[in-house]
Design a protein around this motif. Structure first.
Motif, short mmCIF file in Angstrom:
data_model
loop_
_atom_site.label_atom_id
_atom_site.label_comp_id
_atom_site.label_asym_id
_atom_site.label_seq_id
_atom_site.Cartn_x
_atom_site.Cartn_y
_atom_site.Cartn_z
N PRO A 1 49.16 37.19 37.66
CA PRO A 1 47.74 36.87 37.58
C PRO A 1 47.23 36.89 36.15
N THR B 1 41.97 37.91 40.28
CA THR B 1 42.59 38.09 41.59
C THR B 1 41.51 38.41 42.63
N THR C 1 37.76 42.90 39.49
CA THR C 1 38.10 41.49 39.67
C THR C 1 36.98 40.63 39.09
N GLU D 1 40.09 32.86 40.39
CA GLU D 1 41.33 33.49 40.86
C GLU D 1 42.48 32.57 40.47
N SER E 1 46.60 32.35 38.59
CA SER E 1 47.83 32.99 38.13
C SER E 1 48.77 31.90 37.65
#
Length: 327
Positions: free
Chosen positions: A126, A226, A238, A248, A250
């Motif tokens: 992430p 995340t 977050t 979000e 990664s």
């Protein structure tokens, strides 16, 4: 069909059979070169060295790590795409080289879906938004306020246009309505050095590339990209908790060989990679660094190929909305 054409077809068939037969049975015949498309010291490099070490044990031949930085990893990818499809030249590709680059470069020199044989997904990690340790703020909201107040006064470190670090921050700016002075570095270690030294203000970096500096207090972690907090840095909120739901992201990494790799060699490489990811020692090292490991069902070549096909249009939209011009 003419006699000459028939002879040519038979010769091609025999050559193909020879490659898929004895060559596959004897593989590998020499050391394997695993190309890292960035400078040494970054996330992709660390992952490649850990996986490569185990591949060497399984395959019985050395796995030589070769760093080839430049053009956000695309120089290395182009080289591997043109290499002999015999399993002795591989690349640890990622979302930058095999998805984002398609929209970033007019003359890429390779096609991620057509010019590679996907072996399997190795790991993902992430993103985390970090700032220099003396940054006057501790949250993503603080960064947004600072960027809006003085957009030309803050510098953002990344490792090349189209790289994951650059793409993540492109998405971040789009969602926050901000901009910054964007500074490119040849590799993650150089960018990290300037962040730690206070010569760059912030970055959107892979967690594995920043975890030691975060734990040491050399960098401030503002938010992780995340859906839930990450176990190795549980105090870091977050992006959603920080007022930016939907951020979000990664970076994924996968092992690729050139197009035309014989299925038997592909399967042997895939099995060797599975063995590496199933090894408790490898798992412990990667998890400690912040990597997320794929389940056995998520590792195969078909799964990786499908991921590439989905990621290309996803990041094309992000770059288009971010006004990133093709080079």
């Amino acid at each position: 069909m003419t006699r000459a054409a028939l002879i040519a077809c038979l010769a091609a068939g025999l050559a193909s059979a020879a490659l898929a037969g004895p060559a596959a049975a004897d593989y590998p015949q020499r050391a394997i070169t695993l190309v890292v498309p960035y400078a040494a010291g970054g996330t992709n490099d660390t992952l490649s060295r850990i996986i490569g070490e185990h591949l060497a044990k399984t395959l019985g031949r050395p796995v030589l790590i070769e760093n080839e930085a430049g053009a956000a990893g695309t120089l290395a990818a182009r080289r591997v795409a043109r290499a002999a499809p015999d399993g002795h030249t591989l690349i640890m590709g990622n979302m930058g080289t095999h998805a984002v680059a398609v929209s970033q470069y007019r003359s890429l020199g390779y096609q991620p879906l057509a010019d590679f044989t996907p072996i399997g997904l190795t790991a993902s990690v992430p993103a985390v938004v970090v700032a220099r340790r003396d940054f006057p703020g501790t949250t993503l909201a603080d960064l947004r306020s600072a960027l809006r107040a003085k957009p030309e006064g803050l510098s953002e470190a990344h490792i090349g246009v189209g790289s994951p670090t650059h793409t993540f921050c492109t998405l971040l700016h789009g969602m926050m309505g901000t901009r910054a002075v964007r500074v490119a570095y040849r590799g993650g270690s150089q960018a990290m050095s300037d962040l730690v030294g206070g010569h760059a203000d912030f970055s959107c970096i892979s967690l594995s590339g920043a975890i030691s500096q975060i734990n040491a207090g050399s960098l401030k972690a503002l938010a992780v990209a995340t859906s839930e907090r990450v176990g190795i840095i549980p105090s870091v909120p977050t992006a959603a908790e920080s007022g930016l739901p939907g951020f979000e992201v990664s970076t994924w990494n996968g092992l690729f060989a050139p197009r035309g790799l014989p299925p038997a060699i592909r399967d042997r490489l895939s099995a060797a990679m599975d063995a590496a990811l199933a090894d408790p020692g490898v798992q412990a090292r990667l998890l400690e660094l912040g990597f997320v490991l794929p389940t056995p069902a998520e590792r195969g070549g078909e799964v990786l190929g499908g991921l590439v096909a989905r990621e290309i249009p996803r990041w094309a939209k992000v770059l288009q909305e971010g006004g990133i011009a093709q080079e």
